[in-house]
Design a protein around this motif. Structure first.
Motif, PDB file in Angstrom:
ATOM      1  N   THR A   1       0.811  -1.057  -0.018  1.00 16.21           N
ATOM      2  CA  THR A   1      -0.025  -0.079  -0.015  1.00 16.21           C
ATOM      3  C   THR A   1       0.910   1.322   0.009  1.00 16.21           C
ATOM      4  OG1 THR A   1      -0.183  -0.490   2.374  1.00 16.21           O
ATOM      5  CG2 THR A   1      -2.088  -1.199   0.964  1.00 16.21           C
TER       6      THR A   1
ATOM      7  N   ARG B   1      -2.809  -3.205  -7.240  1.00 16.66           N
ATOM      8  CA  ARG B   1      -3.401  -1.844  -6.271  1.00 16.66           C
ATOM      9  C   ARG B   1      -3.914  -1.095  -7.370  1.00 16.66           C
ATOM     10  NH1 ARG B   1      -0.511   2.156  -3.115  1.00 16.66           N
ATOM     11  NH2 ARG B   1       1.476   1.215  -3.805  1.00 16.66           N
TER      12      ARG B   1
ATOM     13  N   PHE C   1      -7.423   0.843  -7.364  1.00 24.56           N
ATOM     14  CA  PHE C   1      -7.873   2.462  -7.443  1.00 24.56           C
ATOM     15  C   PHE C   1      -8.868   2.506  -8.427  1.00 24.56           C
ATOM     16  CE2 PHE C   1      -3.220   3.500  -5.711  1.00 24.56           C
ATOM     17  CZ  PHE C   1      -3.740   3.072  -4.499  1.00 24.56           C
TER      18      PHE C   1
ATOM     19  N   PHE D   1     -10.831   0.398  -9.536  1.00 23.12           N
ATOM     20  CA  PHE D   1     -12.237   0.043  -9.126  1.00 23.12           C
ATOM     21  C   PHE D   1     -12.754   1.207  -8.206  1.00 23.12           C
ATOM     22  CE2 PHE D   1     -14.909  -2.214  -6.050  1.00 23.12           C
ATOM     23  CZ  PHE D   1     -15.737  -3.027  -6.646  1.00 23.12           C
TER      24      PHE D   1
END
Lengths: 394, 242, 276
Positions: free
Chosen positions: C222, C230, C234, C236
């Motif tokens: 993260t 990741r 993001f 999403f």
């Protein structure tokens, strides 16, 4: 630790009582509800107009009026629950609470459905507003409105919170003397936030937070006691939660993201802009009621706080609220000007230089993330058209 | 033990046990220079163990073993080729630098034209020829062969017998051949030793009087048949329950 | 009556283009998948209720690249670089660790009995769930990404190296023993080459796992530049379904590239001589 907190709570109670008295003074004579006793105070004649609006709501609004909130029921949503009649029922499956839309005790003849957000919706609120035609209004922050303008344009008609309660907070005892995000960023291992938030992008772009200090892992857990970090939170919630940790109180300090320059209006009631025309008459009648209800809630929160606590319990999730937390939230909203008239006397309006500046500041940051934002101005995402210019927070 | 230059290998009083089980008992044998000695015996009588002891791959429980200082060549039941090396590279695996010998061996064994092939592209007979060439390329004084032709069809086997005989004529190595085929033993060897099973002992020795080079006709002669018969009778007498 | 007919001429289509005949079945499946995709995209309520006609939930295939402006492409590119680098370096380390462990265990039964149960334990543990702990200990660095990837990917190589080394026949060992080969010589010239088909079989599995480790493990990373995992979250969160699908496709493409690279390497090094 204990004494400042006690005094703070005392102040909350004082404010609440005082607010209650003021609210009572400002109530319209036609109201029959016990707690809103008639008054002859002239300072809030606008309430008469609002009540008149209330009467015609049934003729201009489809029932129910559906408001999609962005999270579990919480004090920040007070202004909407304020309008919920006592006959409400909770559908825990859908996270929806439905009851008569009641303004100052007067039944408007339409129903109000307040929907919880968070885990109850699959998509962000703004997307839900386009997927689900039944939603009348949704909570959409100005930054999100900009982000999604291309495919999901929304128009904010009222801001329920003048100042964003979003903060970065840290353990005060571990970092004495630190008062800004910039200072704390230099001292902690990381600043923990949920996902790739625009405000954090802004803080990085401004040089307030070094990019390698940003950790997008925030899951809502209170981690300050166990980790050398600072994290995101709401001024209206996390400081109180930390002060009342079962494992031992943690004294926190924080800075509002608003004060570093991210001046987004955080909790606007907005519509799907494609539906502006058909909604226009309804909004004209409804928005003043929401303005007044938010003020009423801050001034006399007890009944609505009880409603929120009850709904939270009936939703039966891991989310919890308490009367003490609610009192703290209301007090903080007043103290920090989170619910406030702002620079104009009109309550809930979008102020011209502020929103223009914000749009100019935010659009480049958001475009950097690849969001396809057309060239827009403040007036594209917000309007004061439906506000009652006479409604002001005393 | 000092080795007589006329003797390629010698075993005295060798016995071997695997745990409680006696595998070999009182084994004595001599392979003279240039001689081919065959050992026949029932399956499981310890022939392979004996061969591994002669090679030095296995230390016997007791007894004395003398083998050439220059090491021995070993041809196994399977070709044991390195699948990831081409034919000529396999042939050179054990060679000591003398390219000419390897090329000569490849030529006489008919492998030269296949030298760029992978082992999997060769027939069973070709693989065994290559295995033989690889062992001979090291120019061993003693070649040990553990049923090397057992897996081949009869025509190929007989052809390899003659090729082996020819190589023996030209290279002059000594050999100790373990086989379960009495025919093969008689056709290839100068002497045939008969081994009994459990524990393995040398129970008979037959000289093979047929002159070299031998040809296929020998197999169909009555003398050949008679000798094979004698060895077979000796073998069956000691074969036990096998 | 019993006239003799000439044998039927073989059908031309298969003769003329065997390549087409071979490609037809998978292409037919691709067609079905795309048809199903369209069906789904257009059957979802209000999927196209947006202002600009773009999909709100699932973009149909022809809309996949709609939101791909320069900034989005550059985010996807940097995420691809992060995940590709993690997967590639992670796989190389997994090969190193796996082969070393396999060789060590093949040399010593006691090493094998000491390590084997723990290797199984690591193998059956969904290592990805340990990622947050690894991140906590090592920090959210490239090192942590590598550790996760290696932990996920090394096992098939280690076990296959061990089995491959053990599969060398006694006769081949005897050949090297008689030649007086050193342990090192035996390892390099006999055991590793003999084990290489098995190692490649393990490598094929590990290559896929390395990509999974790099992309899925990234969900837990993260901090710093996001990788593909990741970035997907993001996109999403912003409901940018087009870029989200494109990012997922790129992750699949990386997996495919690894698979093809391993297959090519195998075809170069093993296939010519190896007949299973």
């Amino acid at each position: 630790m204990a004494s400042p907190l006690t005094s703070r709570v005392t102040r909350v109670v004082l404010a609440t009582v005082l607010g209650g008295v003021l609210a009572a003074c400002g109530t319209d004579a036609t109201n029959t509800d016990d707690k809103n006793t008639p008054s002859t105070d002239v300072s809030t004649t606008n309430a008469t107009d609002s009540a008149a609006n209330a009467g015609q709501l049934a003729t201009v609004c489809d029932s129910p009026v559906v408001v999609q909130t962005d999270w579990y029921p919480q004090t920040e949503h007070g202004g909407i629950y304020e309008l919920l009649g006592d006959d409400y029922v909770v559908d825990a499956e859908r996270g929806a609470t439905t009851g008569s839309l009641v303004f100052r005790g007067a039944d408007t003849g339409v129903d109000l459905e307040v929907r919880a957000g968070g885990p109850f919706i699959e998509s962000p609120v703004v997307t839900e507003m386009f997927l689900d035609d039944t939603i009348t209004l949704g909570y959409v922050g100005s930054d999100v409105a900009l982000s999604r303008y291309a495919e999901a344009p929304t128009l904010a008609v009222f801001n329920a919170l003048t100042i964003n309660p979003q903060v970065v907070l840290w353990d005060e005892s571990k970092h004495p003397g630190v008062s800004t995000i910039s200072e704390i960023a230099a001292e902690v291992r990381a600043i923990s936030v949920f996902g790739d938030r625009p405000y954090m992008r802004y803080l990085v772009a401004q040089g307030v937070v070094p990019t390698d200090k940003v950790d997008t892992n925030y899951k809502g857990v209170l981690m300050l006691a166990t980790d050398d970090i600072a994290h995101q939170g709401f001024a209206t919630s996390e400081p109180f939660r930390y002060a009342n940790l079962e494992s031992g109180a943690v004294a926190t300090a924080y800075q509002l993201v608003h004060d570093v320059g991210w001046t987004s209006y955080p909790q606007n009631l907005a519509i799907n802009k494609l539906r502006l025309e058909p909604l226009r008459p309804c909004l004209a009648a409804l928005v003043p009621l929401m303005q007044q209800a938010q003020i009423d809630f801050i001034e006399s929160p007890d009944r609505t706080v009880a409603t929120i606590l009850d709904v939270v319990e009936r939703l039966d999730t891991t989310w919890s609220q308490s009367p003490e937390l609610a009192a703290y939230a209301v007090e903080t909203m007043e103290r920090l000007g989170i619910v406030d008239n702002g620079t104009t006397p009109i309550f809930g309006d979008f102020e011209s230089p502020r929103l223009d500046d914000f749009v100019a500041r935010a659009v480049p940051i958001l475009r950097e993330q690849g969001l396809p934002i057309p060239d827009i101005v403040a007036g594209d995402i917000a309007t004061n058209e439906f506000l009652d210019a006479d409604i002001t927070m005393p | 033990m000092a080795v007589d230059t006329r003797i390629a290998a010698q075993l005295r009083d060798v016995h071997h046990r695997f745990g409680e089980a006696g595998v070999l008992q009182d084994v004595a044998l001599t392979v003279r220079s240039g001689e081919i000695v065959a050992i026949v015996g029932p399956s499981g009588c310890g022939k392979t163990t004996l061969l591994r002891i002669v090679a030095g791959l296995l230390r016997p429980s007791g007894g004395e073993v003398a083998r050439p200082d220059s090491g021995v060549g070993f041809v196994f039941q399977e070709p044991a080729l390195l699948a990831w090396r081409r034919v000529d590279s396999n042939a050179r695996l054990l060679a000591r630098g003398e390219d000419a010998i390897v090329n000569h061996l490849l030529t006489v064994s008919g492998l030269l034209e296949h030298r760029h092939k992978w082992p999997h592209e060769l027939s069973g007979g070709m693989k065994m020829r290559l295995s033989l060439v690889r062992s001979l390329a090291a120019r061993p004084d003693l070649l040990l062969l553990d049923e090397p032709f057992g897996a081949l069809d009869q025509i190929t086997r007989h052809r390899l017998h003659d090729e082996f005989g020819a190589l023996h004529e030209s290279e002059g190595f000594s050999a100790l051949l373990v086989t379960h085929s009495i025919d093969e033993a008689v056709y290839l060897a100068d002497r045939v030793l008969v081994m009994s099973s459990a524990p393995g002992r040398i129970v008979g020795e037959f000289a093979v009087p047929f002159p070299r080079p031998r040809s296929d006709d020998l197999r169909y002669s009555s003398e050949f048949a008679a000798l094979v018969g004698n060895i077979a009778r000796s073998l069956y007498r000691y074969a036990g329950d096998a | 009556m019993n006239e003799i007919r000439p044998p039927a001429t073989p059908r031309n289509s298969t003769h003329r283009s065997p390549r087409l005949a071979r490609l037809a079945p998978p292409l037919a499946v691709l067609g079905l998948v795309i048809a199903g995709w369209y069906g789904l995209a257009y059957s979802l309520d209000n999927n196209f209720a947006s202002a600009d006609g773009s999909a709100l939930i699932i973009p149909p295939p022809h809309q996949l690249f709609v939101g791909l402006n320069a900034a989005t492409v550059s985010r996807i590119a940097s995420a691809t670089w992060v995940s590709l680098g993690t997967a590639a370096v992670g796989l190389l380390l997994a090969i190193l660790v796996g082969v070393l462990l396999g060789v060590a265990m093949s040399f010593s039964r006691s090493l094998e009995s000491a390590f084997w149960p723990w290797l199984i334990a690591v193998q059956v543990t969904p290592v990805i769930v340990l990622t947050p702990i690894i991140v906590r200990v090592v920090g959210a660095s490239f090192t942590a990404r590598l550790i996760v990837t290696v932990l996920i990917a090394f096992f098939p190589i280690a076990s296959n190296t061990l089995f491959g080394m053990r599969s060398v026949g006694r006769a081949l060992h005897d050949v090297f023993t008689l030649a007086g080969a050193s342990r090192w010589h035996r390892l390099i010239h006999l055991q590793l080459p003999a084990a290489s088909p098995a190692i490649f079989a393990g490598l094929r599995v590990s290559a896929g796992l390395a990509v999974i480790g790099a992309v899925v493990g990234d969900f837990f990373f993260t901090r710093g530049t996001p990788g593909l995992g990741r970035l997907i979250t993001f996109f999403f969160q912003d409901t940018r379904s087009g870029p989200m699908f494109v990012t997922a496709l790129i992750a699949a493409l990386i997996g495919l590239c690894f698979f093809v690279a391993v297959a090519a390497l195998r075809r170069l090094l093993v296939s010519p001589w190896h007949r299973p």
